[in-house]
Design an enzyme around this catalytic site. Structure first.
Site, mmCIF file in Angstrom:
data_model
loop_
_atom_site.group_PDB
_atom_site.id
_atom_site.type_symbol
_atom_site.label_atom_id
_atom_site.label_comp_id
_atom_site.label_asym_id
_atom_site.label_seq_id
_atom_site.Cartn_x
_atom_site.Cartn_y
_atom_site.Cartn_z
ATOM 1 N N VAL A 7 0.823 -1.205 0.000
ATOM 2 C CA VAL A 7 0.000 0.000 0.000
ATOM 3 C C VAL A 7 0.863 1.264 0.000
ATOM 4 O O VAL A 7 0.508 2.286 -0.563
ATOM 5 C CB VAL A 7 -0.936 -0.021 1.241
ATOM 6 C CG1 VAL A 7 -1.714 1.265 1.367
ATOM 7 C CG2 VAL A 7 -1.878 -1.211 1.177
ATOM 8 N N GLY A 8 2.035 1.189 0.649
ATOM 9 C CA GLY A 8 2.886 2.374 0.810
ATOM 10 C C GLY A 8 3.536 2.793 -0.494
ATOM 11 O O GLY A 8 3.985 1.952 -1.267
ATOM 12 N N ASP A 37 -8.199 4.273 -6.113
ATOM 13 C CA ASP A 37 -8.403 5.009 -7.357
ATOM 14 C C ASP A 37 -9.619 4.450 -8.109
ATOM 15 O O ASP A 37 -10.429 5.196 -8.657
ATOM 16 C CB ASP A 37 -7.145 4.904 -8.225
ATOM 17 C CG ASP A 37 -5.882 5.157 -7.414
ATOM 18 O OD1 ASP A 37 -5.706 6.293 -6.957
ATOM 19 O OD2 ASP A 37 -5.104 4.215 -7.204
ATOM 20 N N ARG A 40 -12.754 5.560 -6.494
ATOM 21 C CA ARG A 40 -13.002 6.976 -6.777
ATOM 22 C C ARG A 40 -13.535 7.176 -8.183
ATOM 23 O O ARG A 40 -14.438 7.989 -8.409
ATOM 24 C CB ARG A 40 -11.721 7.780 -6.586
ATOM 25 C CG ARG A 40 -11.432 8.032 -5.125
ATOM 26 C CD ARG A 40 -10.092 8.673 -4.948
ATOM 27 N NE ARG A 40 -9.842 8.918 -3.536
ATOM 28 C CZ ARG A 40 -8.646 9.064 -3.007
ATOM 29 N NH1 ARG A 40 -7.583 8.989 -3.771
ATOM 30 N NH2 ARG A 40 -8.514 9.288 -1.728
ATOM 31 N N HIS A 65 0.169 3.870 -9.420
ATOM 32 C CA HIS A 65 -0.713 4.503 -8.447
ATOM 33 C C HIS A 65 -0.195 5.923 -8.217
ATOM 34 O O HIS A 65 0.406 6.240 -7.210
ATOM 35 C CB HIS A 65 -0.696 3.689 -7.149
ATOM 36 C CG HIS A 65 -1.427 4.342 -6.030
ATOM 37 N ND1 HIS A 65 -2.748 4.693 -6.118
ATOM 38 C CD2 HIS A 65 -1.021 4.721 -4.808
ATOM 39 C CE1 HIS A 65 -3.119 5.266 -4.984
ATOM 40 N NE2 HIS A 65 -2.088 5.291 -4.174
#
Ligand SMILES: *[C@@H]1O[C@H](CO)[C@@H](O)[C@H](O)[C@H]1NC(C)=O
Ligand SMILES: *[C@@H]1O[C@H](CO)[C@@H](O)[C@H](O)[C@H]1NC(C)=O
Ligand SMILES: *[C@@H]1O[C@H](CO)[C@@H](O)[C@H](O)[C@H]1NC(C)=O
Length: 211
Positions: A7-8, A37, A40, A65
């Site tokens: 995730v980072g 994303d 969204r 990302h």
């Protein structure tokens, strides 16, 4: 059994380096988060069409990302009054879909967060849960989601040996890139730009770390 979700940031390259550094775990067991994303993009279309987000499916996030990611709605369907219609036909505003929609999603959907009064942390936590749940339970029939996965062998001309976000379907805890989607010139250019960025970053990281 080991499944790794990175995730980072820079998530794609971090994920690639993690996979390269742990050769005993299959590369397929690594993925990075682009679900935030994806969610969204989905809610942007839903708000625009005046339907709940659950009535919008098959948006795609391609690539990194980051702000070069490409949110693509060419294969997106919107359930309007019970039938599935092409997103472009429902929205009827190509300029928005090819312009502000893309930049809004790329810029982390600040407007959406503001409008919905959901903090980014909550959205990220939800996206992580969505991602893991889909790996565990599979994607619904006829639906795909977006995940950063190992690119080798893909049919979209994305260079091998990257972690790149693709449309995927998941069954029996195994993801597969959705094949055979038509890609027009508009999409091609945007998919290539985000790939170029990832190649550069990978080569720098690999040279630096010697993995
Ligand atoms: C990799 O993931 C699969 C499920 O997709 C699992 O069966 C396997 O045990 C995992 N491999 C390792 C080394 O954890
Ligand atoms: C890829 O995206 C990550 C996360 O936003 C960012 O940190 C990184 O700089 C991007 N890669 C390049 C080469 O710009
Ligand atoms: C579309 O939405 C209606 C409710 O408005 C629902 O009954 C139907 O199952 C949905 N169709 C699909 C394909 O999701």
């Amino acid at each position: 059994m080991c499944l790794v979700l990175v995730v980072g940031n820079p998530a794609n390259t971090n994920c690639l380096i993690a996979a390269k550094s742990a050769p005993s775990i299959p590369k397929e067991n690594f993925s990075c988060l682009t679900r935030l994303d994806h969610n969204r993009a989905r809610s942007q279309v839903a708000i625009r069409c005046g339907v709940p987000a659950t009535h919008v499916r098959n948006v795609i996030i391609w690539g990194n990302h980051s702000s070069t990611q490409y949110p693509d709605v060419h294969h997106c369907l919107v359930n309007m009054s019970g039938s599935d219609l092409a997103c472009f036909d429902v929205v009827k505003d190509d300029a928005w879909l090819k312009g502000d929609f893309i930049t809004t999603v790329q810029q982390r959907g600040a407007a959406v967060i503001k409008a919905r009064k959901l903090s980014s942390a909550m959205s990220a936590a939800k996206a992580i849960c969505d991602h893991m749940r889909d790996i565990w339970s599979g994607t619904p029939e006829g639906e795909f989601t977006s995940m950063g996965v190992f690119s080798s062998g893909n049919s979209y001309g994305v260079p091998d040996d990257l972690i790149y976000s693709f449309p995927v379907q998941i069954k029996d805890k195994t993801w597969k890139i959705v094949e055979g989607l038509a890609i027009n010139d508009f999409s091609r250019t945007k998919m290539d730009a985000t790939a170029a960025e990832l190649i550069e970053e990978r080569d720098t990281a690999v040279a630096f770390l010697g993995v």
